[in-house]
Structure formats: C-alpha cells, structure tokens
Motif scaffolding. Structure first.
Motif, PDB file in Angstrom:
ATOM      1  N   LEU A   6       6.814 -14.084 -15.675  1.00  0.00           N
ATOM      2  CA  LEU A   6       6.958 -15.521 -15.418  1.00  0.00           C
ATOM      3  C   LEU A   6       5.927 -16.009 -14.401  1.00  0.00           C
ATOM      4  N   ARG A   7       5.656 -15.193 -13.393  1.00  0.00           N
ATOM      5  CA  ARG A   7       4.645 -15.569 -12.406  1.00  0.00           C
ATOM      6  C   ARG A   7       3.261 -15.648 -13.026  1.00  0.00           C
ATOM      7  N   ARG A   8       2.958 -14.698 -13.889  1.00  0.00           N
ATOM      8  CA  ARG A   8       1.660 -14.716 -14.569  1.00  0.00           C
ATOM      9  C   ARG A   8       1.545 -15.909 -15.516  1.00  0.00           C
ATOM     10  N   ILE A   9       2.624 -16.255 -16.188  1.00  0.00           N
ATOM     11  CA  ILE A   9       2.607 -17.421 -17.079  1.00  0.00           C
ATOM     12  C   ILE A   9       2.345 -18.691 -16.271  1.00  0.00           C
ATOM     13  N   ALA A  10       2.993 -18.788 -15.092  1.00  0.00           N
ATOM     14  CA  ALA A  10       2.767 -19.954 -14.234  1.00  0.00           C
ATOM     15  C   ALA A  10       1.316 -20.013 -13.769  1.00  0.00           C
ATOM     16  N   GLN A  11       0.742 -18.863 -13.425  1.00  0.00           N
ATOM     17  CA  GLN A  11      -0.670 -18.829 -13.028  1.00  0.00           C
ATOM     18  C   GLN A  11      -1.578 -19.226 -14.180  1.00  0.00           C
ATOM     19  N   SER A  12      -1.250 -18.785 -15.385  1.00  0.00           N
ATOM     20  CA  SER A  12      -2.057 -19.139 -16.556  1.00  0.00           C
ATOM     21  C   SER A  12      -2.009 -20.638 -16.825  1.00  0.00           C
ATOM     22  N   ILE A  13      -0.827 -21.241 -16.667  1.00  0.00           N
ATOM     23  CA  ILE A  13      -0.709 -22.690 -16.859  1.00  0.00           C
ATOM     24  C   ILE A  13      -1.572 -23.427 -15.848  1.00  0.00           C
ATOM     25  N   LEU A  14      -1.582 -22.936 -14.589  1.00  0.00           N
ATOM     26  CA  LEU A  14      -2.407 -23.561 -13.556  1.00  0.00           C
ATOM     27  C   LEU A  14      -3.892 -23.432 -13.893  1.00  0.00           C
ATOM     28  N   VAL A  15      -4.298 -22.254 -14.386  1.00  0.00           N
ATOM     29  CA  VAL A  15      -5.697 -22.050 -14.761  1.00  0.00           C
ATOM     30  C   VAL A  15      -6.091 -22.996 -15.901  1.00  0.00           C
ATOM     31  N   ILE A  16      -5.216 -23.116 -16.900  1.00  0.00           N
ATOM     32  CA  ILE A  16      -5.503 -24.013 -18.027  1.00  0.00           C
ATOM     33  C   ILE A  16      -5.619 -25.460 -17.547  1.00  0.00           C
ATOM     34  N   PHE A  17      -4.737 -25.846 -16.629  1.00  0.00           N
ATOM     35  CA  PHE A  17      -4.765 -27.211 -16.099  1.00  0.00           C
ATOM     36  C   PHE A  17      -6.090 -27.478 -15.372  1.00  0.00           C
ATOM     37  N   ILE A  18      -6.495 -26.559 -14.485  1.00  0.00           N
ATOM     38  CA  ILE A  18      -7.745 -26.752 -13.728  1.00  0.00           C
ATOM     39  C   ILE A  18      -8.942 -26.745 -14.670  1.00  0.00           C
ATOM     40  N   LEU A  19      -8.951 -25.794 -15.599  1.00  0.00           N
ATOM     41  CA  LEU A  19     -10.081 -25.701 -16.515  1.00  0.00           C
ATOM     42  C   LEU A  19     -10.168 -26.934 -17.410  1.00  0.00           C
ATOM     43  N   SER A  20      -9.023 -27.452 -17.842  1.00  0.00           N
ATOM     44  CA  SER A  20      -9.051 -28.633 -18.701  1.00  0.00           C
ATOM     45  C   SER A  20      -9.641 -29.834 -17.966  1.00  0.00           C
ATOM     46  N   PHE A  21      -9.317 -29.968 -16.684  1.00  0.00           N
ATOM     47  CA  PHE A  21      -9.877 -31.083 -15.907  1.00  0.00           C
ATOM     48  C   PHE A  21     -11.383 -30.927 -15.740  1.00  0.00           C
ATOM     49  N   VAL A  22     -11.829 -29.711 -15.425  1.00  0.00           N
ATOM     50  CA  VAL A  22     -13.272 -29.472 -15.242  1.00  0.00           C
ATOM     51  C   VAL A  22     -14.029 -29.744 -16.537  1.00  0.00           C
ATOM     52  N   VAL A  23     -13.511 -29.234 -17.659  1.00  0.00           N
ATOM     53  CA  VAL A  23     -14.177 -29.440 -18.943  1.00  0.00           C
ATOM     54  C   VAL A  23     -14.161 -30.917 -19.330  1.00  0.00           C
ATOM     55  N   TYR A  24     -13.059 -31.598 -19.061  1.00  0.00           N
ATOM     56  CA  TYR A  24     -12.964 -33.029 -19.386  1.00  0.00           C
ATOM     57  C   TYR A  24     -14.017 -33.821 -18.611  1.00  0.00           C
ATOM     58  N   VAL A  25     -14.179 -33.500 -17.328  1.00  0.00           N
ATOM     59  CA  VAL A  25     -15.177 -34.198 -16.512  1.00  0.00           C
ATOM     60  C   VAL A  25     -16.585 -33.898 -17.017  1.00  0.00           C
ATOM     61  N   LEU A  26     -16.863 -32.629 -17.332  1.00  0.00           N
ATOM     62  CA  LEU A  26     -18.201 -32.261 -17.806  1.00  0.00           C
ATOM     63  C   LEU A  26     -18.528 -32.935 -19.139  1.00  0.00           C
ATOM     64  N   LEU A  27     -17.551 -32.960 -20.042  1.00  0.00           N
ATOM     65  CA  LEU A  27     -17.780 -33.637 -21.321  1.00  0.00           C
ATOM     66  C   LEU A  27     -17.956 -35.138 -21.123  1.00  0.00           C
ATOM     67  N   GLY A  28     -17.218 -35.702 -20.152  1.00  0.00           N
ATOM     68  CA  GLY A  28     -17.354 -37.124 -19.885  1.00  0.00           C
ATOM     69  C   GLY A  28     -18.707 -37.492 -19.293  1.00  0.00           C
ATOM     70  N   LEU A  29     -19.356 -36.519 -18.618  1.00  0.00           N
ATOM     71  CA  LEU A  29     -20.672 -36.773 -18.028  1.00  0.00           C
ATOM     72  C   LEU A  29     -21.814 -36.551 -19.007  1.00  0.00           C
ATOM     73  N   MET A  30     -21.496 -35.998 -20.171  1.00  0.00           N
ATOM     74  CA  MET A  30     -22.556 -35.767 -21.158  1.00  0.00           C
ATOM     75  C   MET A  30     -23.100 -37.082 -21.704  1.00  0.00           C
ATOM     76  N   PRO A  31     -24.420 -37.126 -21.984  1.00  0.00           N
ATOM     77  CA  PRO A  31     -24.983 -38.350 -22.586  1.00  0.00           C
ATOM     78  C   PRO A  31     -24.538 -38.492 -24.039  1.00  0.00           C
ATOM     79  N   GLY A  32     -24.622 -39.718 -24.536  1.00  0.00           N
ATOM     80  CA  GLY A  32     -24.272 -39.950 -25.932  1.00  0.00           C
ATOM     81  C   GLY A  32     -22.814 -40.250 -26.135  1.00  0.00           C
ATOM     82  N   ASP A  33     -22.255 -41.147 -25.302  1.00  0.00           N
ATOM     83  CA  ASP A  33     -20.867 -41.548 -25.471  1.00  0.00           C
ATOM     84  C   ASP A  33     -20.660 -42.160 -26.855  1.00  0.00           C
ATOM     85  N   PRO A  34     -19.532 -41.850 -27.551  1.00  0.00           N
ATOM     86  CA  PRO A  34     -19.313 -42.396 -28.898  1.00  0.00           C
ATOM     87  C   PRO A  34     -19.385 -43.924 -28.959  1.00  0.00           C
ATOM     88  N   VAL A  35     -18.850 -44.589 -27.932  1.00  0.00           N
ATOM     89  CA  VAL A  35     -18.907 -46.051 -27.930  1.00  0.00           C
ATOM     90  C   VAL A  35     -20.338 -46.537 -27.739  1.00  0.00           C
TER      91      VAL A  35
END
Length: 317
Positions: A6-35
């Motif tokens: 259970l502790r490892r699962i909680a750590q994995s959820i935290l890692v996924i949360f942090i990584l998702s935010f970092v990837v979201y920011v990096l993708l948002g900074l990429m040139p060529g926005d769809p709009v």
C-alpha cells in the motif's frame, strides 16, 4: 507485506501525479498550439474569434488551472478526445497498448530465455574462450543502437533477402496468427538485443559471485552434483539482483518501444505517442505517457515483491 504494498502504491500515485504535471507543462510550452494552427489556416479570422476559441478550449487560463481541469476529468474517467483521429482517447489507446504488450512481452520472454542460461553457462566457465565470446557478443548487444539495428535488419531480411516484411502489423486482407507473427520477428529482435546483452552480463556477474560463497563450497563438499548445486543452491540467490535488472529491462522495453515501433511502423503505444506529439495532439500524448509510466512503476513493484519470494530472509513487515 500488505502495508508495504500500500505504501508503494501511494508512492507510485505521487510519482504519476508529479510526472503528469511536468509533462503537461512541457507539452504546453511546445510550439505549434492546435488553436494557433487553426488560426493560421484561416486568414479571415478576427481577434474576437481568436479570443472566443481560446476561451472555449480554456487556453486563456494559466497552465496550472488547465492542468487541474484536465486532472479532474481524468480522475472521473473522462480521458478526452484525440484531435487527430476525432475519437475518444480510450478507443485508441487500449488496442495500441495491447499491441505494445505483445511486442514487449515477446521481446522480454525471449531475452530472459536467451540471457539467463547463457549467463549461467558463462559464469560456470569463467575466463575461457566461450566466456570471452559470450562477453563480446553481450557487449555488442548493449552497444548497438536499437534504431541502427532495426534499419540493418530491414535492409538485410526485407530488402536484400525478402524473407520478412519491412514494417506494419499484418498483410491487408489476411487475418492469421502466422501472418502477424512474421511482422513481429524483426521488431522483437531489434527490441530485445540490448536487454539480452545487459541481462547476460548481470546474470554472469551475480552467478560468479554466488558460486564463491561458503555454502556453495559446503554443498560441493557433501558430494552434491553440479546441476543440483547450481539449480537448487546457487541460482535462487543469484537471481535476486537479476530480478531488479529484469524489471528495469521490461520497463525499458515498454518505454523504449517508441523508436522500434516508429522504424517498423508498428501501431503500438510508442508510435501513438510519437504521432500524437508530432501532430500536437497533447491530450492523447498525455494519456499514453501516463499509461507507460504506470506500466514501468508496476514492474518495479512486482520486482520488489519477488525479492521476498526468492529470499525468505527478506521481509517487508
């Protein structure tokens, strides 16, 4: 054990949360926005239309607000739509996820079946010609870039010899397991080359170290045969560090399939992530990257659980 899991699962959820935010920011900074691409393709669009479109897609808000809206939708089970394919992301991801599991799973099983016996054989005959030859082949497998090996396999077996298809997943109009297997041979060989080399080296090193322990010498002194000494006494302890490498190898195979799937035009998760990023389909790329991260973390957790099974002295209580 349950508390540790259970502790490892909680750590994995935290890692996924942090990584998702970092990837979201990096993708948002990429040139060529769809709009922006939509705006550039319509020279008659007005400033009011631009503001309305950006407000409709939430692009007028700060990136952390957009991320929170995206995260709450994902937690509700709404993974959104693909901008390229005009379909729900779940309809696109799960077939490709299964394709990558097939490709990575076959490469993973093949690398274990080849590397572990060869590593044991090399460890039992150290510093012989066979050992030197195995080490040279293992180092070559580790050193060869996967994309270069993929191109060489296509050149030799598809272009010159014509034995195997150069890319794709199946012949159009033919739906048979044998036909699909032909399309898997070259990608599997390309994907498992590096993991086989590294796994062979780790197995050899771990087995050689285990064979020097006192309890191995005691087992030999009791008159036990070499096969029983190796399989019953040495192998189980030697596999403890190898399990870590196996878990990392599967994570590498799953995430490293991006290059292999792109070269062979194999419709898996790696190719899907590549196409999504190149097509500015950020939502599809985000969901696919999260699934890939989850698979890697799950493999690491499974490896930790296997430690206790291999060595009763290891306890997570």
């Amino acid at each position: 054990m349950s508390t540790y899991v259970l502790r490892r699962i909680a750590q994995s959820i935290l890692v996924i949360f942090i990584l998702s935010f970092v990837v979201y920011v990096l993708l948002g900074l990429m040139p060529g926005d769809p709009v922006d691409l939509m705006i550039q393709s319509n020279p008659k669009i007005t400033t009011e239309d631009i503001a309305r479109i950006k407000s409709l897609y939430g692009l007028d808000k700060p990136i952390y607000v957009r991320y929170w809206h995206w995260l709450t939708d994902v937690m509700k089970g709404d993974f959104g739509y693909s901008r390229i394919y005009k379909k729900p992301v779940t309809e696109l991801i799960f077939p490709r996820l299964w394709n990558t599991v097939k490709l990575s799973g076959l490469a993973f099983i093949l690398s274990i079946l080849i590397a572990v016996p060869i590593g044991i054989y090399s460890a039992l005959r150290p510093y012989t010609k066979a050992d030197y030859g195995i080490n040279m082949i293992a180092f070559a497998g580790i050193s060869i870039p996967s994309f270069w090996l993929a191109l060489m396999l296509i050149t030799v077996f598809s272009v010159h010899l014509g034995w195997l298809p150069a890319g794709g997943m199946m012949t159009i109009g033919v739906n048979s397991p044998f036909d699909q297997l032909q399309y898997l041979i070259l990608p599997v060989i390309s994907l498992c080359a590096q993991s086989t080399g590294s796994l062979t080296r780790f197995t050899r090193s771990s087995m050689m170290e285990t064979m020097r322990f006192d309890y191995i010498r005691t087992a030999k002194a009791k008159g036990l045969g070499m096969n029983k000494v190796v399989l019953k006494h040495a192998l189980r302890n030697a596999l403890i560090p190898v399990v870590t490498v196996i878990a990392i190898s599967f994570g590498y195979l799953f995430s490293g399939a991006l290059v292999t799937e792109t070269v062979f035009n194999y419709q898996g998760m790696g190719k899907f992530i590549y196409d999504s990023i190149m097509g500015n389909d950020y939502n599809s790329a985000m969901i696919a990257l999260l699934f890939s991260t989850f698979m890697v973390l799950a493999c690491n957790l499974l490896a930790d659980i296997c430690y206790a099974w291999l060595d009763p002295r290891i306890s997570y209580s």
